[in-house]
Write a protein that holds these residues in place. Structure first.
Motif, short mmCIF file in Angstrom:
data_model
loop_
_atom_site.label_atom_id
_atom_site.label_comp_id
_atom_site.label_asym_id
_atom_site.label_seq_id
_atom_site.Cartn_x
_atom_site.Cartn_y
_atom_site.Cartn_z
N UNK A 38 -11.92 39.78 -5.95
CA UNK A 38 -10.50 39.48 -6.17
C UNK A 38 -9.91 40.28 -7.33
N UNK A 39 -10.73 40.60 -8.34
CA UNK A 39 -10.20 41.29 -9.53
C UNK A 39 -9.69 42.69 -9.20
N UNK A 117 -18.62 37.63 4.88
CA UNK A 117 -18.45 38.47 3.70
C UNK A 117 -17.75 37.76 2.56
N UNK A 118 -16.78 36.93 2.91
CA UNK A 118 -16.05 36.18 1.88
C UNK A 118 -16.95 35.16 1.20
N UNK A 119 -17.77 34.46 1.98
CA UNK A 119 -18.67 33.47 1.41
C UNK A 119 -19.76 34.15 0.56
N UNK A 120 -20.19 35.32 0.95
CA UNK A 120 -21.17 36.05 0.14
C UNK A 120 -20.54 36.51 -1.17
N UNK A 121 -19.30 36.98 -1.10
CA UNK A 121 -18.62 37.44 -2.32
C UNK A 121 -18.33 36.29 -3.28
N UNK A 128 -12.67 32.90 -5.84
CA UNK A 128 -12.96 32.57 -4.45
C UNK A 128 -13.67 31.22 -4.33
N UNK A 129 -14.58 30.94 -5.27
CA UNK A 129 -15.27 29.64 -5.24
C UNK A 129 -14.27 28.50 -5.39
N UNK A 130 -13.29 28.69 -6.25
CA UNK A 130 -12.30 27.64 -6.47
C UNK A 130 -11.50 27.35 -5.19
N UNK A 131 -11.13 28.41 -4.48
CA UNK A 131 -10.40 28.23 -3.21
C UNK A 131 -11.28 27.51 -2.20
N UNK A 132 -12.52 27.94 -2.05
CA UNK A 132 -13.46 27.37 -1.09
C UNK A 132 -13.70 25.88 -1.37
#
Length: 203
Positions: A38-39, A117-121, A128-132
């Motif tokens: 994301x950065x 890919x998103x879950x791996x990242x 991304x963890x916060x969104x998930x």
């Protein structure tokens, strides 16, 4: 000859187009985040690769991270819709069957790979963890509300909260394990297979 009344449950053409645009933005954001984190990705990049203006992008997402939410939430929405159609409080078998159907009949192979890919990242990306985790918490709360409606006012609130947390958590864990292991889309080790195993171990 009179015109047939519109089905109030069917989304209008404008609503369907909005939904398609929102999902296209989500796919683009997810693909870019999975590749770069994301950065390193800007809202301008997501908008440009989605084929929309930046102003349009911000109509659909408050932040660049929020843009992926429709894609990550789609599976939970399908699963909750399956549960909502039940005439009774779901059994462990009902939870499992609904989860398997929502995974089997849901994302395209391309979307599944983008989600992987998103879950791996996510492991190295707090945003991304916060969104998930937010999406999963909202799914758990929505499931709890459904269970309360199905069980009625005399139900045990602790039991229903635990059922909702357990069922939603089983799906989350299954998807995370599948992504981490680079599992197949179908068969042993697939999301549907892992969801069945997690549900049976937990519920």
């Amino acid at each position: 000859m009179s015109a047939q009344p519109l089905d109030p449950r069917r989304p209008s053409l404008a609503e369907r187009r909005k939904s398609e645009t929102r999902m296209e933005i989500a796919r683009t954001a997810a693909r870019l985040f999975a590749a770069h984190g994301t950065a390193e990705v800007t809202a301008d990049q997501i908008a440009a690769e989605s084929g929309v203006a930046l102003r349009t992008f911000y109509r659909y997402a408050r932040t660049k991270e929020d843009a992926v939410e429709p894609m990550l939430a789609a599976g939970a929405q399908r699963w909750l819709a399956e549960i909502a159609h039940l005439p009774h409080l779901p059994t462990p078998s009902d939870f499992e069957s609904a989860a398997v159907r929502s995974l089997t009949l849901g994302d395209s192979p391309q979307d599944l790979e983008i989600t992987r890919g998103l879950l791996q990242a996510m492991d190295s990306d707090p945003a991304l963890r916060a969104i998930w985790h937010r999406i999963n918490m909202e799914a758990e709360r929505d499931l709890h509300r459904l269970l309360v409606e199905l069980a009625g006012p005399q139900s045990d609130p602790i039991h229903l909260r635990l059922r909702a947390a357990g069922a939603a958590g089983a799906i989350r864990v299954a998807l995370e394990l599948w992504a981490a292991a680079n599992g197949p889309a179908v068969g042993e080790g697939s999301p549907a297979d892992l969801v069945k195993r997690c549900m049976r171990d937990l519920l």
